[in-house]
Design an enzyme around this catalytic site. Structure first.
Site, PDB file in Angstrom:
ATOM      1  N   LYS A   1      54.965 122.270 -54.997  1.00 26.35           N
ATOM      2  CA  LYS A   1      55.265 121.378 -56.127  1.00 26.35           C
ATOM      3  C   LYS A   1      55.464 122.222 -57.380  1.00 26.35           C
ATOM      4  O   LYS A   1      54.791 123.246 -57.564  1.00 26.35           O
ATOM      5  CB  LYS A   1      54.115 120.380 -56.309  1.00 26.35           C
ATOM      6  CG  LYS A   1      54.396 119.280 -57.330  1.00 26.35           C
ATOM      7  CD  LYS A   1      53.248 118.270 -57.410  1.00 26.35           C
ATOM      8  CE  LYS A   1      53.512 117.198 -58.460  1.00 26.35           C
ATOM      9  NZ  LYS A   1      52.434 116.203 -58.544  1.00 26.35           N
TER      10      LYS A   1
ATOM     11  N   SER B   1      53.612 111.391 -58.385  1.00 22.22           N
ATOM     12  CA  SER B   1      54.562 112.304 -58.982  1.00 22.22           C
ATOM     13  C   SER B   1      55.082 113.378 -58.004  1.00 22.22           C
ATOM     14  O   SER B   1      56.087 114.024 -58.299  1.00 22.22           O
ATOM     15  CB  SER B   1      53.920 112.994 -60.186  1.00 22.22           C
ATOM     16  OG  SER B   1      52.837 113.787 -59.780  1.00 22.22           O
TER      17      SER B   1
ATOM     18  N   SER C   1      49.199 110.864 -56.978  1.00 24.27           N
ATOM     19  CA  SER C   1      50.500 111.541 -56.859  1.00 24.27           C
ATOM     20  C   SER C   1      50.793 112.148 -55.499  1.00 24.27           C
ATOM     21  O   SER C   1      51.889 112.638 -55.271  1.00 24.27           O
ATOM     22  CB  SER C   1      50.617 112.628 -57.927  1.00 24.27           C
ATOM     23  OG  SER C   1      50.784 112.032 -59.173  1.00 24.27           O
TER      24      SER C   1
END
Lengths: 466, 459
Positions: B62, B136, B161
């Site tokens: 990420k 997210s 997330s």
């Protein structure tokens, strides 16, 4: 008009590494922005890690200042934007500081200490093209960012500049005895002072560096506030800046309400438990008060002199003790240290540590007096040259041909010559006018280039004019 | 579902495939996926330097996890072009085990969002391109669903997330106990809530990567000093699971078809030997607001450092310091970041601090107690991961901020409490995947992995 002063003192702790990373704290004289890492530069993803040594040092200071140490402490984020702040928040302590409720006694009065806490120092800013209010731009050196600071906050218990001076001097000596602070480092000690006249608003002077400047800033500010009151104006609540060059304070910003730093708990750090065993494991060295007591007892010197020696500077106290090993007339030693040695150091604006004064050469000077080779008066002249140069006093005596007149006969010759040359003064003396005696002594001293002992000369003149 | 990762490790070991050929093959696949679905912010495929447990396994990271030498923006324009000088601890660990880092996945700016639309790269849902991936960690889940090659994603959750995009994209996501994985090198959203976790196609895959990245780290003071565990060994069937089903997680706002699927999953586990009971988690209602208060208060301080002075987005030096950094922040931050800075700053200012920030911290303790009480009697809590299926981009655009925040209503509480959770697919509604959420007590990852694996192999 009663003056009320409270101060906040920030001192650099003498840890090897910074408060939250392993970068070196030895930044003086180093190329700017070299002692830095992602942590002290606040790079994204970096996390602080507490240097336990800084907490050790804080605990020692708290103990020495008679504070109550909190059993569990934590750090908080103090938010404000400033170019010296790598993260635009400072990791400090808020709700529960390291220690609270202590005191330090000076001049027979207890100055209360409200709190002691640890925080990280911001970067060093260099203002270019002017001072803080007029500079065109600013250079930032993050070598200083992250150095552990101990903040000590007093209650507004001071009523004069003199008390503040005594306090700072003793505090500095205590921290030095704890070996957690080096007073010789520039910017090692910074003070914020809150000053008000009874019944009036207070002004805060920020970031005064060094003892001497604190005194100047406070004196200026007290006069400024008194003058305002005299002409019927009010002192405004504001933050002021001290300009060391003009020795005056200037408005930095008006303060209608408390600044709001939006404190939150530092979520990258955990709570730190300070157990009794942790506190006990830290060895407390002999502190200044105890050292004064010991000096009085061990060396039989007056307490007033012992206090001066110990509270001014740990190095001075160490110097006294080093001399005492090779010179046993302690009273003479103490007297010379607190009077002429200090005077000369101050005159040259250096501390004992910075000077070239060493026990061996200093004791040599005292021994010259004891042996009657030089007079005290002459010694006072020699020390003026000795302190800045560190030259051997015997060498100075030789170079300047400042030898004391040894034999009385030699001196008698000079005295007789002076009597002969100053008939009128001799008549006056005989008529009982005492001033004439000093006049004659003066002449003899001039002729002997101050190498004669005035006391002996006086006796000789009185004898020879009878 | 078979684990491609497990197979691949065997094949590489036995020399059945050459790593170089494999890498050039996945390069093409990755480019194709990127051109259609945009799961990456940066693609950079790095050959492994070492051999280890993950030798030859592609790992995506990420974008808010720092990778030395590879741009790490956390989805924000203000960090465009920022190349970290160091690897996050978890990245160092996977590199040490021989994995192939393939790039940085898309996300909402700094993790601020539940749809991965608050950024300059917006990934599309693998099941329907007109829909969002969730957020997210949207890019991570999107890529995991689309990759037909072995791959595991390193993701991160603050308030849901990992679980949210895993549910929306039909993959498995583990959010471990707070402190299980070092956060050193994670670009902070809310430090007391941020957790690095994993997303994979199977429970085994997520457990494998989690085993590698877990562990105490001296560089993160909040990382836990617990012994290392091999989580893959919990990929075993357990017929004696005690499941709590909290009624607050099946409330009005939850799509009835999702509720049905989750209940079906619970009944399935029951048929395999598990026992379940309905319970109440009374603090649930307060979890969402207190989660947002704490997260925003912390975020507003974390974002202060971005001012165009030391790294990231710069501009011409003009005006004084305040004028300069205001301009940088105006241009560099997206709307949601600005909203959270303002709200978070408000929550910690004098006069509001007691009522908001400090009260939220108290609620957090109550939420933890609430969970503790349940876990005295039960192994896991089962609930829907998300109240809805992945919405369409045009639906998301119409949402008010508060409606968007409501997306986290089921994930906020376990994230606030810092307990481990896993989301895994349990069926489809309108051809879109639905997630089953399993939660356990602190450090009891073992229990959610066992339960999830039991469900997975019998589905």
């Amino acid at each position: 008009m009663k003056v009320l002063i409270g101060i906040e003192i920030h001192v650099h702790l003498l840890t090897k590494a910074k408060l939250f990373c392993s970068c070196s704290t030895d930044y003086e004289g180093k190329e700017p922005n070299n002692l830095v890492c992602p942590i002290c530069l606040g790079f994204p993803g970096s996390k602080p890690k507490v240097n336990k040594k800084a907490i050790d040092f804080g605990i020692l200071a708290a103990k020495a200042l008679n504070c109550k140490i909190n059993p569990e402490i934590f750090f908080s984020r103090k938010s404000y934007f400033y170019p010296d702040m790598p993260k635009n928040f400072q990791i400090s302590q808020y709700e529960i500081p390291l220690a609270v409720g202590g005191y330090l006694e000076i001049l027979g009065k207890k100055i209360r200490i409200r709190r002691i806490h640890l925080e990280e120092d911001p970067a060093r800013l260099v203002h270019v093209g002017g001072d803080i209010t007029s500079a065109t731009h600013v250079l930032a050196d993050y070598n200083r960012a992250g150095i552990p600071l101990l903040e000590i906050v007093t209650e507004p218990d001071f009523t004069s500049t003199k008390e503040v001076r005594e306090f700072l001097s003793k505090l500095s000596s205590i921290l030095e005895h704890l070996e957690i602070f080096d007073p010789s480092k520039e910017a090692g000690l910074r003070v914020d002072a809150n000053i008000s006249l009874e019944g009036g608003e207070r002004a805060e002077i920020k970031n005064i560096t060094g003892f001497a400047n604190v005194e100047k800033a406070l004196n200026y500010e007290i006069i400024r506030q008194k003058n305002l009151r005299r002409i019927g104006k009010k002192v405004e609540r504001e933050t002021r800046h001290f300009d060391a060059e003009t020795r005056s304070t200037h408005t930095l910003r008006k303060k209608e309400f408390e600044e709001d730093y939006g404190y939150i708990f530092e979520p990258d750090l955990t709570k730190i438990e300070i157990s009794q065993s942790w506190i006990k494991s830290l060895k407390m060295p002999e502190l200044p008060d105890k050292r004064v007591e010991r000096f009085v007892k061990q060396y039989k010197i007056p307490k007033q002199q012992a206090s001066v020696i110990v509270y001014i500077d740990k190095a001075l106290a160490d110097f006294f003790e080093d001399c005492s090993k090779i010179y046993k007339n302690y009273k003479q030693l103490a007297k010379w240290i607190v009077t002429d040695l200090l005077k000369c150091l101050n005159w040259n604006k250096i501390t004992i540590r910075e000077s070239r004064v060493k026990p061996k050469s200093f004791v040599e000077l005292l021994k010259l007096i004891d042996k009657g080779k030089i007079t005290e008066r002459l010694a006072k002249e020699i020390i003026k040259e000795y302190v800045p140069t560190g030259k051997s006093p015997e060498q100075i005596v030789k170079e300047k041909k400042l030898v004391t007149i040894k034999g009385k006969k030699e001196l008698e010759k000079v005295v007789l010559a002076v009597i002969k040359e100053n008939k009128k003064a001799v008549d006056d003396l005989k008529a009982g006018r005492k001033k004439a005696l000093e006049f004659l002594v003066g002449h003899v001293l001039k002729k002997t280039r101050k190498t004669a002992d005035p006391k002996v000369v006086r006796e000789l003149i009185e004898k020879l004019t009878k | 579902m078979k684990s491609l990762v497990k197979e691949h490790i065997e094949k590489i070991k036995s020399g059945k495939i050459s790593l170089d050929e494999f890498i050039s093959e996945i390069k093409k696949k990755i480019e194709k996926i990127q051109s259609e679905y945009s799961p990456f912010i940066t693609i950079k495929i790095e050959n492994p330097e070492k051999k280890g447990k993950l030798y030859g396994i592609p790992i995506s990271v990420k974008d808010n996890i720092c990778t030395q030498g590879i741009q790490s923006t956390a989805g924000s324009k203000i960090l465009e072009g920022y190349v970290p000088p160091f690897d996050a601890t978890c990245v160092k660990k996977v590199k040490g085990q021989g994995s192939v880092i393939i790039g940085k996945t898309a996300q909402d700016e700094f993790g601020f969002g539940s749809f991965s639309v608050n950024s300059f790269v917006i990934p599309k849902n693998p099941w329907d391109k007109t829909r969002v991936c969730g957020g997210s960690s949207g890019g991570a889940a999107c890529l995991t669903a689309l990759a037909d090659f072995p791959h595991i994603a390193m993701a991160e959750s603050t308030g849901g997330s990992i679980s949210c995009p895993a549910a929306f994209c039909g993959v498995v996501g583990i959010t471990p106990t707070y402190g299980r994985v070092s956060r050193f090198g994670l670009i902070d959203y809310a430090n007391s809530l941020d957790k690095i976790g994993t997303i994979g196609k199977t429970v085994y895959d997520t457990a494998l990567l989690l085993s590698v990245i877990s562990g105490y780290d001296t560089l993160d003071s909040t990382s836990l000093e617990v012994r290392d565990e091999d989580f893959t060994k919990y990929c075993e069937e357990n017929s004696k699971i005690k499941i709590a089903v909290p009624k607050e997680y099946f409330g009005e706002g939850v799509d009835p078809k999702i509720k049905d699927l989750v209940w079906k999953a619970i009944k399935k586990l029951e048929s395999l030997g598990a026992k379940y009971q309905e319970v109440s988690l009374s603090q649930t209602t307060y979890a969402l607001p207190s989660y947002y208060l704490i997260a925003m208060a912390e975020a507003s301080t974390n974002l202060a450092k971005f001012c165009g002075m030391r790294y990231g987005f710069h501009s011409e030096l003009k005006g004084n310091f305040e004028e300069y950094f205001s301009q940088i922040r105006k241009l560099g931050f997206g709307e949601e970041a600005k909203r959270r800075i303002i709200l978070g700053t408000y929550a910690r200012m004098a006069g509001f601090r007691d009522a908001y920030y400090l009260k939220a911290l108290k609620v957090r303790s109550l939420v933890i107690q609430d969970f503790r009480r349940i876990f005295k009697k039960f192994d896991v809590i089962a609930a829907p991961t998300m109240p809805v299926i992945a919405p369409r981009f045009d639906e998301v655009k119409k949402l008010e901020p508060i409606e968007a925040y409501m997306m986290d209503v089921l994930t906020a509480a376990p994230n606030l409490a810092g307990i481990p959770m896993i989301s895994l697919p349990c069926g489809f509604v309108k051809s879109l995947p639905v997630g089953l959420h399993l939660m356990a007590d602190h450090l009891q990852e073992k229990k959610i992995i066992q339960a999830a694996h039991t469900f997975e192999v019998n589905e």
